[in-house]
Design a protein around this motif. Structure first.
Motif, mmCIF file in Angstrom:
data_model
loop_
_atom_site.group_PDB
_atom_site.id
_atom_site.type_symbol
_atom_site.label_atom_id
_atom_site.label_comp_id
_atom_site.label_asym_id
_atom_site.label_seq_id
_atom_site.Cartn_x
_atom_site.Cartn_y
_atom_site.Cartn_z
ATOM 1 N N GLU A 79 43.799 36.816 26.755
ATOM 2 C CA GLU A 79 42.793 36.052 26.068
ATOM 3 C C GLU A 79 43.298 34.522 25.911
ATOM 4 O O GLU A 79 44.354 34.242 25.584
ATOM 5 N N LYS A 92 38.595 36.328 28.616
ATOM 6 C CA LYS A 92 39.284 37.357 28.856
ATOM 7 C C LYS A 92 39.610 37.510 30.448
ATOM 8 O O LYS A 92 38.841 37.117 31.218
ATOM 9 N N GLU A 94 40.409 39.259 33.663
ATOM 10 C CA GLU A 94 39.779 40.241 34.326
ATOM 11 C C GLU A 94 40.020 40.363 35.563
ATOM 12 O O GLU A 94 39.556 39.029 36.075
ATOM 13 N N TYR A 98 39.846 34.392 34.614
ATOM 14 C CA TYR A 98 39.210 34.449 33.235
ATOM 15 C C TYR A 98 37.722 34.569 33.317
ATOM 16 O O TYR A 98 37.208 33.679 34.051
ATOM 17 N N SER A 104 35.720 37.388 21.023
ATOM 18 C CA SER A 104 37.048 37.865 21.346
ATOM 19 C C SER A 104 37.272 39.013 21.224
ATOM 20 O O SER A 104 37.040 39.857 20.315
ATOM 21 N N PRO A 105 38.336 39.427 22.456
ATOM 22 C CA PRO A 105 38.563 40.783 22.577
ATOM 23 C C PRO A 105 39.539 41.250 21.462
ATOM 24 O O PRO A 105 39.464 42.347 20.789
#
Length: 144
Positions: A79, A92, A94, A98, A104-105
């Motif tokens: 993050e 995030k 992935e 990003y 926010s995770p």
């Protein structure tokens, strides 16, 4: 937020994050171990063997020639938050890149609007802003 939620944290501050297999390093404004805090608690972090920080925060008011999102992505930082003085981006990791997300995770209860509200309040009175934010977190945590 971490105190009010009872989380453990290791703050890396503005430590230079680098690995020997990467050609560059970066010095974020702050880097935090939250989920992986137990893995690095009480010792010096070595990114050759330890996981990357869970969250990196950059305040980018001036331009740099380093593509920090690409660098942090190559390190596997899950993050990344970036504030440019006007806009707050939450990203995030992935598939090695990003994606901007609205929440926010790590702190799913924290809407981005609350970050803006806190920043505005802190410009007027940092202590009152913190007290109000802590009270808000307690109320949210109780209701969840």
């Amino acid at each position: 937020m971490v105190v009010e939620l009872g989380l453990k944290i290791k703050t890396m501050g503005s430590t230079t994050l680098e690995r020997s297999d990467l050609e560059r390093g970066a010095e974020p404004d702050n880097a935090y171990y939250i989920q992986n805090q137990p893995l690095v608690a009480g010792r010096t972090v070595d990114l050759a063997t330890d996981p990357p920080p869970d969250l990196v925060v950059e305040i980018d008011i001036t331009h740099t020639d380093i593509n920090k999102p690409a660098l942090y992505a190559s390190m596997g930082v899950p993050e990344f938050w970036r504030y440019n003085g006007r806009e707050w981006g939450i990203y995030k990791l992935e598939n090695d890149e990003y994606l901007e997300v609205s929440v926010s995770p790590t702190f799913a209860i924290l809407p981005k609007s609350k970050l803006y509200e806190f920043l505005a309040a802190a410009q007027l009175d940092e202590v009152e802003a913190e007290v109000n934010f802590r009270n808000w977190v307690r109320e949210i945590a109780k209701s969840n």
